[in-house]
Design an enzyme around this catalytic site. Structure first.
Site, PDB file in Angstrom:
ATOM      1  N   ASP A   1       0.817  -1.221   0.000  1.00 41.09           N
ATOM      2  CA  ASP A   1       0.000   0.000   0.000  1.00 41.09           C
ATOM      3  C   ASP A   1       0.854   1.275   0.000  1.00 41.09           C
ATOM      4  O   ASP A   1       1.954   1.286   0.550  1.00 41.09           O
ATOM      5  CB  ASP A   1      -0.907  -0.020   1.239  1.00 41.09           C
ATOM      6  CG  ASP A   1      -2.023   0.997   1.152  1.00 41.09           C
ATOM      7  OD1 ASP A   1      -2.380   1.397   0.035  1.00 41.09           O
ATOM      8  OD2 ASP A   1      -2.541   1.376   2.216  1.00 41.09           O
TER       9      ASP A   1
ATOM     10  N   HIS B   1       2.204   3.184  -9.032  1.00 38.24           N
ATOM     11  CA  HIS B   1       2.027   1.737  -9.229  1.00 38.24           C
ATOM     12  C   HIS B   1       3.230   1.140  -9.965  1.00 38.24           C
ATOM     13  O   HIS B   1       3.654   0.032  -9.688  1.00 38.24           O
ATOM     14  CB  HIS B   1       0.728   1.465  -9.987  1.00 38.24           C
ATOM     15  CG  HIS B   1      -0.500   1.889  -9.225  1.00 38.24           C
ATOM     16  ND1 HIS B   1      -0.734   1.488  -7.932  1.00 38.24           N
ATOM     17  CD2 HIS B   1      -1.539   2.698  -9.555  1.00 38.24           C
ATOM     18  CE1 HIS B   1      -1.881   2.030  -7.502  1.00 38.24           C
ATOM     19  NE2 HIS B   1      -2.375   2.770  -8.468  1.00 38.24           N
TER      20      HIS B   1
ATOM     21  N   LEU C   1      10.501 -20.747  -3.422  1.00 41.49           N
ATOM     22  CA  LEU C   1       9.529 -19.779  -2.926  1.00 41.49           C
ATOM     23  C   LEU C   1       8.227 -19.810  -3.741  1.00 41.49           C
ATOM     24  O   LEU C   1       8.266 -19.764  -4.971  1.00 41.49           O
ATOM     25  CB  LEU C   1      10.156 -18.379  -3.015  1.00 41.49           C
ATOM     26  CG  LEU C   1       9.255 -17.172  -2.801  1.00 41.49           C
ATOM     27  CD1 LEU C   1       8.830 -17.061  -1.340  1.00 41.49           C
ATOM     28  CD2 LEU C   1       9.974 -15.890  -3.230  1.00 41.49           C
TER      29      LEU C   1
END
Ligand code: IPE
Ligand code: IPE
Ligand code: MG
Length: 241
Positions: free
Chosen positions: A20, A37, A132
């Site tokens: 965020d 973004h 991962l």
């Protein structure tokens, strides 16, 4: 491990990050939100690289919520384009020597057909990789996920494949997008906000929360390292003593 502070043997298994603060990052610089973004997407790539390096097993990042459709169309389009770029990059590098597996969690049905196809291909590429696992939460909402799980269980009931008394927590977990994965041990939210905003609401029942005063595009591996350090100072009791 050359990294002194974060050691592989006492790492959390699963970390969630609410990415965020992109909009505020851009606003501070007098830029349109989409630039925030774009920088956020760069921060994401670096964090994935770092998580892979330290041997983390699961990383779930909140990229776009079921509520984010309320934003102006050009901002939503810009976010979707960035996701597409990320996927195209993953195809281009599919033969690289990497064990990172990318999955998408959320309601994919609402995305463009092109994106849905790319998501399928990315998930196929990752099959069999054992390093991962990165869950990208895209058109994800915890409430939507629970409704989706309840619908799937209701179908089993209708088909006579289960009975009401057989419904338990495990069955519900098995119908979440994160089925088969451990719950997040640690959830990090940068940007200064201190809320879940519909992120992993079931899975976060016993997660440790670390809120940080940094906007996501400025979030560096050092911030993650710091959050893990804070996590290690917590005493998890799970209801015990
Ligand atoms: C997070 O950054 C990215 C998404 C929600 C897609 P924001 O866009 O929410 O940034 P702020 O909170 O407005 O600064
Ligand atoms: C949560 O952030 C969603 C993502 C980071 C993708 P928001 O910016 O949408 O959350 P609110 O609106 O501040 O609660
Ligand atoms: Mg926000």
């Amino acid at each position: 491990m050359e990294n002194k502070r974060v050691r592989r043997d006492d790492l959390p298994k699963h970390i969630g990050i609410i990415m965020d603060g992109n909009g505020r990052w851009a606003k501070k610089r007098g830029l349109p939100r989409k630039y925030g973004h774009r920088e956020g997407a760069k921060a994401f790539r670096k964090i994935v690289e770092y998580c892979d390096k330290i041997g983390l097993q699961y990383l779930t990042v909140y990229a776009f919520s079921t509520e984010n459709w309320k934003r102006p169309k050009d901002e939503v389009d810009a976010i979707m384009n960035l996701l597409e770029e990320y996927m195209d990059e993953a195809f281009a590098h599919q033969n690289d020597d990497t064990a990172v597996r990318t999955r998408f969690i959320g309601d994919m049905g609402a995305l463009s057909i092109v994106l849905q196809e790319k998501i399928k291909r990315i998930e196929q590429i990752g099959q069999g990789r054992t390093g991962l696992t990165v869950n990208v939460a895209l058109n994800y909402g915890g409430r939507n996920e629970l409704v989706h799980a309840v619908q799937a269980i209701a179908e089993l009931l209708e088909q006579g494949k289960t009975a009401p008394e057989q419904i338990d927590e495990q069955m519900l977990c098995d119908h979440l997008y994160t089925a088969g994965q451990p719950d997040p041990d640690l959830i990090i939210r940068p940007s200064g906000e201190e809320r879940l905003s519909n992120f992993l609401i079931w899975q976060a029942a016993y997660s440790e929360f670390v809120f940080m005063d940094v906007l996501w595009p400025d979030f560096k591996p050092e911030h993650l390292e710091k959050a893990i350090e804070i996590f290690h100072q917590r005493h998890r009791r799970f209801g015990g003593i």
